[in-house]
Design an enzyme around this catalytic site. Structure first.
Site, PDB file in Angstrom:
ATOM      1  N   CYS A 126       4.996  -7.528  16.069  1.00  0.00           N
ATOM      2  CA  CYS A 126       6.411  -7.796  16.369  1.00  0.00           C
ATOM      3  C   CYS A 126       7.204  -8.000  15.087  1.00  0.00           C
ATOM      4  CB  CYS A 126       6.524  -9.039  17.249  1.00  0.00           C
ATOM      5  SG  CYS A 126       5.952  -8.835  18.938  1.00  0.00           S
ATOM      6  N   GLU A 172       5.720  -9.817  11.993  1.00  0.00           N
ATOM      7  CA  GLU A 172       4.846 -10.555  11.097  1.00  0.00           C
ATOM      8  C   GLU A 172       4.741  -9.837   9.747  1.00  0.00           C
ATOM      9  OE1 GLU A 172       4.495  -9.748  14.556  1.00  0.00           O
ATOM     10  OE2 GLU A 172       2.326  -9.972  14.714  1.00  0.00           O
TER      11      GLU A 172
END
Length: 794
Positions: free
Chosen positions: A436, A438
């Site tokens: 997502c 990171e």
């Protein structure tokens, strides 16, 4: 004759139609071959057994090449089929055999023959030998109970999955060496080992496993080459030429590194097929693909390759990446909804030397995403003031499509996150977003970006209930006293922070158990051989082989709910004294039934996060300080720092179902706010005010990742003027040192039409959280969560 745009789009249109003709389904070929190999190798080291199972699947799986494909391959037998890993999923898979095809979220088609084989051949062997079985036997009782109620702390992401969360070393190992080159390096390491050093036995097993996996990849390439040649016999002239190209590409890659763009794109895809064969996981991400593939593109351009031909190959890869499915049991599918594999490609930003990295391939890959509009790859851009205005406008053009792509990241904040993780400055510019949101060092870094989610709303609930989880009636939190008797805000705040720290500690313990189990039972030779440091040291990723190690990440849900609740208690109860503490506690326990005037005061008159309100924003900063400082005291299995993170995937919806009413005025069971976004409908002053609130956070210290969703009306982004407005907005985003933002640009009316006629809206993409998904493949609860978000104008 060179390829025309019309011909290219016709091929991609046929591939997309073909994609949507496949319902997600089950493939148990891998489960059967793994069971067979594991029965034969009981006495061998686990890493060798896993490598042999990988090679066996490469050698025995069904090879499928679909019409019109130029990039080929699947982890399962056919497109959009899940490759079942029984060492992870045996228990739930067995239990759901008769319901997985009809469940409401992310159903999988399965035949009666597959069910029979699983029940009779696969399940009996793996019973008692899965990661779930080991978890149940090893986790402390209070942690098991906390996880078991669901929605307070959820950790299925690493019980039912291998680590994932990585960018393979594409430019450092894979593209320059190929599979045979990696195999040679492992063989060189094996030669002359001195077994008087006891550690060399484990190193020997690791390097042997790499050789076996490389042999598996070569077999996989060769089998695709043979299948392409076999299909040539019955093909027409155009398709025969395609298949001849495919066969030549696959045959070359079996034993050589890629030499042109087509080969490089196919090599990238085979790597990800292999990772999905090794283990079910999300977050396997290609990283900075426009930089990695630029030399191949430039070389081919000099030979006469046109941009239409290059774009066609890229778009074929995009469609194939959409076919890879990360699979889940029914409860967990609500947390990671939409058949998404989180294969994050990052474009633009700066290069290793801090220079503008935008190049011609960047624009082609943005255009491919505009043309194809598939759920994968999960396209991101890193933006910097050094990037040209043309790049910002092209990003805005992609946002205009309403697909939810791209996710937008500040290159500078990501760089600072890497520095905090201990990455040297001369390497940190090569960071890439994975999964997502990171930030990770591409090709060199082992980071469990996510080991589940904890519920910030539960911390507020437990403060008001003396540690009792109202939905289950169990005491899962601390006994911090009867909240009705709190006389000061400081008493409330002290109890709240105690509950939050306890929740974090319990969540950390659950992660510790999981890391220990992965260390003992789940080596990953394929992922390891694609990570710098592992091949050199002879150690698996889970044993510290990578050059850099951080995590696991600790993801908090319900940021907006926490902040709005605490701000309401502070202002309405203790400062203005409009509601008493006993009255508030009673109202929350009653889900505001009989207390509607109290709920309206809390909802309408208290400060709300996301409006540049200093009172609410101060609560947010206070919460972040507690989270950052507490998590900083935790260490993972390898001695590395754990990571504070604030992103939800789609778990804000199921975790909301576990939380009672809150002092924000939110009723029990409603979805929590997603990521760092304001609570649904509470962002009242427009998108710039949201950015101003977010800009007050120490994003580089929340180095597991922060996520911001903003919903915009399609009208405000229309035309060249809309693109210019969004470009200016993104520059404000950069000025405020925010890490991430992404946009939903689709009208309320279109979404309601899609609910009413889903068969007519199969390809409608929306941004859920850190990813996009097909709207009609989401549960009604998640659809309503998206509909409830405020639509803004710029």
């Amino acid at each position: 004759m060179s390829l025309t745009q019309e011909a290219r789009l016709e091929r991609i249109g046929r591939l997309k139609s073909q994609f949507f003709s496949h319902l997600p389904g089950v493939c148990i070929e891998g489960a059967l071959s793994k069971t067979r190999i594991f029965r034969e190798t009981e006495s061998e080291p686990m890493i060798i057994r896993r490598a042999r199972a990988f090679k066996e699947h490469c050698a025995s799986k069904t090879i499928t090449i679909q019409p019109d494909e130029l990039i080929v391959g699947n982890a399962g037998a056919v497109a959009r089929s899940i490759h079942v890993n029984p060492e992870l999923s045996n228990n739930w898979f067995y239990d759901e055999l008769d319901s997985m095809s009809t469940r409401p979220q992310d159903p999988y088609q399965i035949s009666e023959e597959q069910k029979k084989l699983y029940r009779e051949v696969v399940y009996p062997y793996w019973k008692g030998k899965t990661l779930r079985d080991f978890w149940n036997a090893r986790a402390p009782e209070d942690v098991r109970e906390l996880v078991a109620v669901g929605g307070v702390c959820d950790n299925d992401v690493k019980i039912e999955c291998v680590p994932g969360d990585m960018v393979p070393a594409l430019p450092q190992l894979i593209l320059p060496l190929g599979f045979d080159g990696i195999k040679r390096r492992a063989a060189e390491k094996l030669a002359g080992l001195d077994f008087n050093d006891i550690e060399n036995f484990a190193r020997r097993d690791f390097w042997r496993s790499v050789i076996i996996c490389c042999e598996g990849f070569s077999i996989l390439c060769e089998r695709h080459a043979r299948e392409a040649r076999a299909q040539m016999a019955g093909a027409g002239p155009e398709r025969r030429a395609d298949l001849e190209r495919v066969a030549a590409v696959c045959a070359h890659l079996a034993h050589n590194p890629p030499e042109n763009l087509h080969q490089a794109l196919q090599m990238v895809y085979f790597v990800f097929v292999g990772l999905f064969i090794e283990g079910n996981a999300g977050g396997y991400s290609p990283g900075l693909l426009d930089q990695y593939l630029l030399p191949f593109y430039e070389k081919d351009k000099a030979r006469g390759l046109g941009d239409e031909e290059a774009l066609e190959l890229i778009e074929c890869l995009w469609v194939k990446m959409g076919e890879q499915i990360w699979y889940w049991n029914e409860p967990a599918a609500k947390h990671y909804s939409g058949f998404c594999a989180f294969q994050n490609i990052a474009l633009g930003g700066l290069d290793t030397y801090g220079r503008d990295a935008v190049n011609p391939l960047t624009y082609l890959m943005l255009q491919a995403t505009i043309d194809v509009q598939m759920v994968q790859p999960s396209l991101s851009v890193r933006i910097s003031r050094k990037n040209p205005e043309e790049f910002f406008l092209k990003v805005a053009e992609l946002v205009q499509t309403g697909s939810g792509f791209p996710a937008v990241f500040s290159d500078d904040v990501g760089y600072k996150m890497l520095l905090k993780k201990g990455i040297p400055p001369h390497l940190a510019r090569d960071w890439a977003p994975i999964g997502c949101v990171e930030a990770q060092l591409a090709g060199r870094h082992y980071q469990w970006s996510s080991a589940g989610h904890y519920n910030l709303g539960s911390a507020v609930e437990f403060t008001l209930t003396n540690g009792v989880h109202l939905k289950s009636g169990k005491r899962l939190g601390l006994e911090t006293g009867d909240a009705a008797e709190f006389k000061t805000y400081e008493e409330f705040r002290s109890a709240l922070h105690a509950q939050l720290r306890h929740l974090l500690r319990q969540f950390s313990i659950s992660q510790n158990v999981l890391e220990e189990l992965h260390y003992r039972h789940l080596p990953n030779p394929v992922a390891s051989m694609f990570t710098l440091g592992c091949l050199e040291s002879g150690r698996d990723l889970t044993h510290g082989g990578a050059e850099f190690n951080t995590g696991p990440g600790m993801n908090g849900n319900g940021v907006g709910d926490f902040v709005d609740s605490v701000a309401a208690v502070k202002k309405i109860v203790f400062e203005e004294k409009r509601v008493s503490m006993p009255e508030l506690v009673a109202a929350v326990k009653a889900d505001f039934r009989g207390y509607e005037p109290v709920r309206l005061i809390l909802e309408e008159d208290a400060p709300k996060w996301g409006n540049n309100d200093d009172e609410a924003d101060a609560v947010m900063i206070d919460m972040c300080n507690v989270i950052i400082n507490e998590i900083d005291s935790y260490r993972g299995k390898l001695g590395n720092h754990k990571l504070p993170a604030l992103y939800p995937v789609s778990s804000n919806v199921p975790q909301g179902m576990a939380v009672a009413a809150l002092p924000s005025g939110r009723r029990a069971g409603r979805p929590l706010a997603d990521g760092c976004s304001p609570s649904q409908g509470r962002d009242r002053l427009g998108p710039t005010a949201i950015l101003q609130s977010l800009g007050k956070l120490p994003h580089e210290s929340i180095d597991g990742g922060t996520l911001l969703n903003i919903k915009l009306t399609p009208q405000v982004l229309a035309g060249p003027e809309g693109r210019a407005r969004l470009s200016a907005f993104l520059k404000t985003f950069l000025d405020l040192d925010i890490f991430h933002v992404q946009f939903n640009v689709v009208s309320h009316e279109v979404l309601r039409c899609a609910q009413a006629r889903p068969e007519d809206y199969k390809s409608l993409l929306v941004r859920v959280a850190g990813y996009s998904a097909y709207f009609v493949e989401l549960s009604s609860e998640i659809q309503e969560d998206i509909l409830s978000r405020t639509a803004h104008e710029l």
